[in-house]
Design a protein around this motif. Sequence first.
Motif, mmCIF file in Angstrom:
data_model
loop_
_atom_site.group_PDB
_atom_site.id
_atom_site.type_symbol
_atom_site.label_atom_id
_atom_site.label_comp_id
_atom_site.label_asym_id
_atom_site.label_seq_id
_atom_site.Cartn_x
_atom_site.Cartn_y
_atom_site.Cartn_z
ATOM 1 N N ALA A 96 0.830 -1.204 0.000
ATOM 2 C CA ALA A 96 0.000 0.000 0.000
ATOM 3 C C ALA A 96 0.863 1.252 0.000
ATOM 4 O O ALA A 96 0.532 2.252 -0.656
ATOM 5 N N GLU A 97 1.986 1.221 0.709
ATOM 6 C CA GLU A 97 2.875 2.383 0.744
ATOM 7 C C GLU A 97 3.445 2.663 -0.639
ATOM 8 O O GLU A 97 3.548 3.816 -1.049
ATOM 9 N N ASP A 98 3.831 1.601 -1.364
ATOM 10 C CA ASP A 98 4.350 1.781 -2.726
ATOM 11 C C ASP A 98 3.303 2.423 -3.631
ATOM 12 O O ASP A 98 3.610 3.293 -4.448
ATOM 13 N N LEU B 292 -5.311 -0.085 -7.473
ATOM 14 C CA LEU B 292 -4.006 -0.618 -7.085
ATOM 15 C C LEU B 292 -3.932 -0.903 -5.589
ATOM 16 O O LEU B 292 -3.305 -1.877 -5.162
ATOM 17 N N LEU B 293 -4.576 -0.066 -4.773
ATOM 18 C CA LEU B 293 -4.603 -0.336 -3.335
ATOM 19 C C LEU B 293 -5.387 -1.610 -3.030
ATOM 20 O O LEU B 293 -5.003 -2.403 -2.159
ATOM 21 N N LEU B 294 -6.492 -1.796 -3.757
ATOM 22 C CA LEU B 294 -7.279 -3.020 -3.586
ATOM 23 C C LEU B 294 -6.451 -4.234 -3.997
ATOM 24 O O LEU B 294 -6.418 -5.256 -3.302
ATOM 25 N N LEU C 14 2.794 6.665 -5.584
ATOM 26 C CA LEU C 14 2.519 7.037 -6.975
ATOM 27 C C LEU C 14 1.554 8.214 -7.090
ATOM 28 O O LEU C 14 1.445 8.818 -8.156
ATOM 29 N N ALA C 15 0.844 8.538 -5.992
ATOM 30 C CA ALA C 15 -0.203 9.555 -6.044
ATOM 31 C C ALA C 15 0.381 10.931 -6.352
ATOM 32 O O ALA C 15 1.450 11.289 -5.849
ATOM 33 N N ASP D 282 11.775 7.202 -2.411
ATOM 34 C CA ASP D 282 11.155 5.893 -2.567
ATOM 35 C C ASP D 282 11.861 4.877 -1.674
ATOM 36 O O ASP D 282 13.097 4.781 -1.671
ATOM 37 N N ALA D 283 11.065 4.109 -0.913
ATOM 38 C CA ALA D 283 11.644 3.169 0.043
ATOM 39 C C ALA D 283 12.485 2.099 -0.635
ATOM 40 O O ALA D 283 13.568 1.748 -0.148
ATOM 41 N N ALA D 284 12.005 1.591 -1.768
ATOM 42 C CA ALA D 284 12.754 0.536 -2.456
ATOM 43 C C ALA D 284 14.107 1.054 -2.934
ATOM 44 O O ALA D 284 15.138 0.374 -2.785
ATOM 45 N N SER D 285 14.147 2.252 -3.484
ATOM 46 C CA SER D 285 15.404 2.833 -3.942
ATOM 47 C C SER D 285 16.341 3.102 -2.775
ATOM 48 O O SER D 285 17.559 2.886 -2.862
#
Length: 459
Positions: A10-12, A89-91, A16-17, A261-264
């Motif tokens: 959900a955070e990812d 996407l959240l769903l 994008l918003a 971004d957390a992944a980066s």
Amino acid sequence: MNGQGERLTAEDVLALAPDAASRRAGAGLAVPGSWSGTGARGGAVWGECEGSGSTPYRTVADLTGEGGPGFQCTCPSRKSPCKHALGLLLLWASGEEAVPGVPEGAGAPPGWAGSWLERRRTRSGAVPGPSGSTQRKAADGEAARKRAERRARRIASGAAELEQRLVDLLRGGLAAASGDGAYGQWEETAARMVDAQAPGLAARVRELASAAGPGAGAERASRLLEECALLHTLNQGYMRLDRLPEPLAATVRTRVGLTTDAASLLATGPLVRDHWLVLAQRDADDGRLITRRIWLYGRGTRRMALLLSYGAAGRAPELSLPVGLSLDADLAFHPSARPLRASLGTRHATPVPCTAAPPGGDAAAALRAYGEALRDDPWLDSWPVVLSPVIPLPDARLGWQLADARGEAALPVDPRCVDRTGLWQLAAISGGSPVTVFAECGHRGVVPLAAWGPEPVAL
């Protein structure tokens, strides 16, 4: 997400918003009852959302391909992604039961989704093999750079507009900016900052709007002046980013709403491994989005850390770490002059209970820690501290206080702590004896979040 269909968190998705309003609206649509015909495969998610008209909105998202994620929706919104794409996407992020994956060979996406996906992927030049993958990565990086540049220009334009608004305010006098009609004017300004993709500026403008509302004259004017000063320094900092030391520049970017971004961050930033003690976990629900804050303390590094996690439409965020657990894990701290927020990386072992209280200090140490943090981040509301040993004292005249057990100093409890049940629970844990308390310390006082008696207790 990758081409194999790995689901985002959900955070990812919320990252994008385009703005905070879209995050809230998307979270409100992340409920199964709003959607039909949903499915996902190979980086694509699709579905139909009930709207105000007789025909549902058809929404499709493609999280692969040149230029990064792409979105298509039949709604009239000009935002990308729109609230329907975010809701879908959240769903989908909530799991297979909400949006099922469609295996290869088990049927194609519906025609309206399939045709858009085919056109998009043909334009992107998505070809198999290492060469195509390299080309896509290069194109993705270039597209991301251009998006970042466009957003930076929009924020700069919004900051300049806001600065002019503050100049007009001071020329006209603070009295003209307060009263019954002032709140609506500042709310309109906040909405313009959202349009400029600067949610941090919008949040500070809303603080100013609340200060401009009805209230005691001298107190209101003082707070209004404080908020104007904080907003002015943030505007000036952003418009002079290239002249600031990098740690302070990172703080300014974060404060205007440019997050990492957390992944980066986990992939490229330095990782800090420690045995992290969970100090507190608290949720805030605005009716559409649940924000969970988890505070940690590194026993080896003696560092504080804050994890943020999000849940949509009444769903609890995925990450849950009860008070008193010890977690052997890697953290990546977000860039800042005073790093606090972090992203959780690899967990090296199963979390284990830990009843030992973290080391704490007296009231003077707490104020010193808050002051040092404020020096690096002038827009900081509070800073996490551990107070030990302290005794909670209710006072009819002065309000609740946390008094040093070995001295005469005391810190007032923030009067905005409306949950008096937690304060009385703290008093019951103490029973008049010293305890260790984890709290947030700010200019209005402290907010107790957890206490250590015989065992750790969340307040």
